[in-house]
Scaffold this motif. Structure first.
Motif, PDB file in Angstrom:
ATOM      1  N   SER A  14      62.029  55.514  13.740  1.00 31.84           N
ATOM      2  CA  SER A  14      61.314  55.673  14.815  1.00 31.84           C
ATOM      3  C   SER A  14      61.699  57.071  15.485  1.00 31.84           C
ATOM      4  O   SER A  14      62.949  57.540  14.991  1.00 31.84           O
ATOM      5  N   PHE A  15      60.938  57.831  16.223  1.00 33.52           N
ATOM      6  CA  PHE A  15      61.470  59.044  16.928  1.00 33.52           C
ATOM      7  C   PHE A  15      61.533  58.883  18.324  1.00 33.52           C
ATOM      8  O   PHE A  15      60.927  58.030  18.848  1.00 33.52           O
ATOM      9  N   ALA A  16      62.508  59.635  18.911  1.00 33.25           N
ATOM     10  CA  ALA A  16      62.463  59.651  20.497  1.00 33.25           C
ATOM     11  C   ALA A  16      61.082  60.698  20.844  1.00 33.25           C
ATOM     12  O   ALA A  16      60.758  61.579  20.136  1.00 33.25           O
ATOM     13  N   ASN A  36      64.994  56.062  16.417  1.00 34.13           N
ATOM     14  CA  ASN A  36      65.237  56.941  17.796  1.00 34.13           C
ATOM     15  C   ASN A  36      65.784  58.426  17.285  1.00 34.13           C
ATOM     16  O   ASN A  36      66.683  58.782  18.126  1.00 34.13           O
TER      17      ASN A  36
END
Ligand code: SF4
Lengths: 419, 172
Positions: free
Chosen positions: B92-94, B66
């Motif tokens: 993971s990315f926002a 995130n």
């Protein structure tokens, strides 16, 4: 196989008959919102040498963060936005007096079920309270939508939340969302769409739905939906310029959901998000007695009329603790006016509150700045380090009821004793 | 291939944990700026003394889940670019950060295995066209950015992309 609400809206807006999760489409938004960031999008437009908008009627501009201007730089940036709106004939332009963009757009009938709305703000998910697909993008991308009319979007998978039962007195939509964010985490709904269903929904007000759709961003949601019903129609009647355009989009009965999560509202208690992450939530019992220096009632999450009314009911005839500064920022001018007419503002002021002009206010770090070591309780949606001043201050988040109870006690308090 | 994207990015990594939000990357009070150099002066300053100067000694940021959550502020990715960081690898990315990074011409790679494997100061090498990261004799794969979107990154960001496609924009 049927489609979810997000799939249906993205299919319609990209001219497809059907789309499935994972697919990338070119979608044409109905509304592209920009707030205080507007001048940045204007500067990108200059940089790329574009002089024409795809459709000026789709633009909506609201100067809400840091309003009115507090430095010359802000004043100049606002001037850029204002001049742009005038030059391009943007009719949905709202100046520094209007309030928070999200609330202003909904109150003024610019958002309807089935719309695709993008904007320079992560809390665009709030438009799902009216059944629209809202999602945040950066300012360069806003310029791109201004000019080309479209943007690429990935079709998300969807989570289904089923809400049954009734809140106990003193418990509200904010507590529900803090409980969910605590349980699922800051990325629990990452990249996903969220749909709310259940027996509890018909009784939930549009204001509560806005709080839900707003806060769902804090678990990473791309977009959020409360399927439109009689309450949605009541809210939009008289606001939409042309009510014949009220055409709700619903999920198919055989739509596919990634997961179903059931919640009984009766099981919930007041919740507080502790510093410095929204997912760091605790039941009120674990934080009662935490001393506060400031209490902020406002923001697009909980600066609505109902939120002010709940706080006023608790504060009526009581005094804010002398150790606490209570800041109240009505979410919009309309809300402020209504609260003035009904006497809510008077109640709040008599109890010791400082009422500010409508807008983002302390939530955007504009006023109500905190010193080292100070603690604020806030009804907003974020408690990140330094968001309201010193990097050594801290923010707790709660419902308006918890906030009012705490302002009286001078420390985080359980609102249920006031109900 | 345009000016925005090298086919191989290599260098030393600085490592973050989960949920690094965009308020930490660049605080709201600096959103009055949009220039990479100006933003970089204040990037990550919430993390305390030594920041952001320390980050200039690294080439690649590696983070947990995130990364970039919270505000949709594009200046988060601009600030990282301004620090001279060439890529961000995260578990993971926002989604808003993911989009903004592409639009800013900042290379981003989703690869939880690399997050688990590396420690601060390690060297890694990212082969973009192959979708592979090399680290300590191991190779890790990552999902490629969809081709239609990659074009934006290859041109160094959305503004360049729009300029390059100026004849097709302008609409009604
Ligand atoms: S009220 Fe707070 S969360 Fe809402 S748009 Fe303004 S700054 Fe953002």
């Amino acid at each position: 196989m049927g489609m979810t609400i997000a799939e249906k809206i993205l299919a319609t807006k990209s001219g497809a008959t059907r789309v499935s999760p994972g697919e990338i489409v070119d979608a044409y938004p109905d509304v592209v919102m920009s707030h205080t960031a507007t001048w940045r999008s204007v500067s990108v437009m200059k940089r790329i040498g574009a002089t024409k908008l795809y459709d000026p009627e789709r633009l909506a501009i609201v100067l809400d963060h840091i309003s009115p201007a507090k430095t010359e730089k802000y004043a100049k940036d606002q001037q850029t936005s204002r001049n742009f709106a005038r030059e391009y004939g943007i009719r949905k332009f709202y100046d520094v007096d209007a309030g928070i963009a999200h609330l202003v757009l909904m109150e003024n009938g610019h958002i309807k079920p089935g719309d695709l709305v993008v904007g320079t703000d992560s809390h665009c998910t709030i438009y799902g309270a009216l059944g629209a697909l809202g999602t945040g993008i950066g300012y360069t991308e806003v310029t791109s939508v201004w000019v080309t009319g479209k943007l690429w979007m990935k079709v998300p998978t969807t989570l289904k939340f089923i809400l049954d039962g009734k809140f106990a007195p003193g418990v509200s939509a904010k507590d529900l969302m803090l409980a969910l964010i605590g349980k699922l985490g800051a990325d629990g709904a990452g990249y996903k769409s969220v749909e709310f269903y259940g027996d509890a929904l018909p009784d939930m007000s549009v204001s509560e739905r806005m709080t839900m759709a707003n806060l769902a961003m804090e678990m990473g949601s791309k977009c959020v939906f409360v399927p439109p019903d009689a309450k949605t129609a009541d809210y939009l009647r008289g606001r939409l310029q042309d009510f014949s355009k009220y055409q709700p989009v619903y999920a198919d009965a055989d739509a596919v959901y990634e997961q179903e999560i059931k919640v009984n509202l009766a099981d919930l208690e007041p919740m507080v998000a502790c510093p410095h992450q929204v997912e760091n939530t605790k039941p009120i019992g674990e934080v009662v007695g935490t001393k506060i220096d400031q209490a902020f009632l406002g923001s697009c999450a909980n600066g609505k009329y109902e939120d002010l009314a709940v706080a006023a009911r608790i504060l009526a005839g009581r005094r804010v603790n002398p150790g606490v500064r209570l800041l109240v920022t009505p979410g919009s001018k309309q809300i402020m006016l209504e609260a003035m007419k009904s006497g809510i503002l008077q109640t709040l002021i008599e109890s010791g509150a400082l009422v500010t002009n409508p807008g983002c206010s302390a939530c955007a770090g504009d006023g109500g700045t905190m010193a080292d070591g100070e603690v604020s309780l806030s009804t907003a949606n974020r408690n990140f380090v330094g968001r309201m001043g010193s990097n050594k201050s801290s923010i707790y988040l709660s419902s308006p009821a918890t906030l009012a109870a705490s302002a009286i006690k001078g420390a985080i308090a359980d609102p249920r004793e006031f109900f | 291939m345009g000016n925005g994207m090298q086919s191989t990015i290599q260098g030393r990594v600085f490592k973050f944990g989960d949920n690094v939000n965009s308020d930490i990357i660049i605080a709201g009070r600096y959103l009055i700026y949009i220039e990479p150099e100006e933003l970089a002066k204040h990037a990550f300053e919430m993390l305390g003394e030594g920041f952001p100067a320390k980050l200039r000694e690294y080439d690649i940021l590696v983070a947990g889940r995130n990364f970039g959550c919270g505000s949709a502020r594009e200046q988060a990715s601009t600030a990282i670019k301004g620090l001279g960081i060439k890529a961000v690898v995260a578990a993971s990315f926002a989604r808003t950060f993911y989009r903004n990074a592409i639009n800013d011409g900042l290379t981003i790679v989703e690869c939880p295995e690399v997050y688990a494997a590396v420690k601060e100061g390690d060297s890694i090498s990212i082969a973009l066209a192959d979708g592979k990261i090399a680290h300590a004799g191991q190779e890790y794969s990552f999902p490629q950015i969809p081709p239609s979107v990659r074009k934006i990154l290859e041109l160094g960001g959305l503004a360049n992309y729009l300029k390059a496609n100026a004849t097709t924009t302008g609409g009604a």
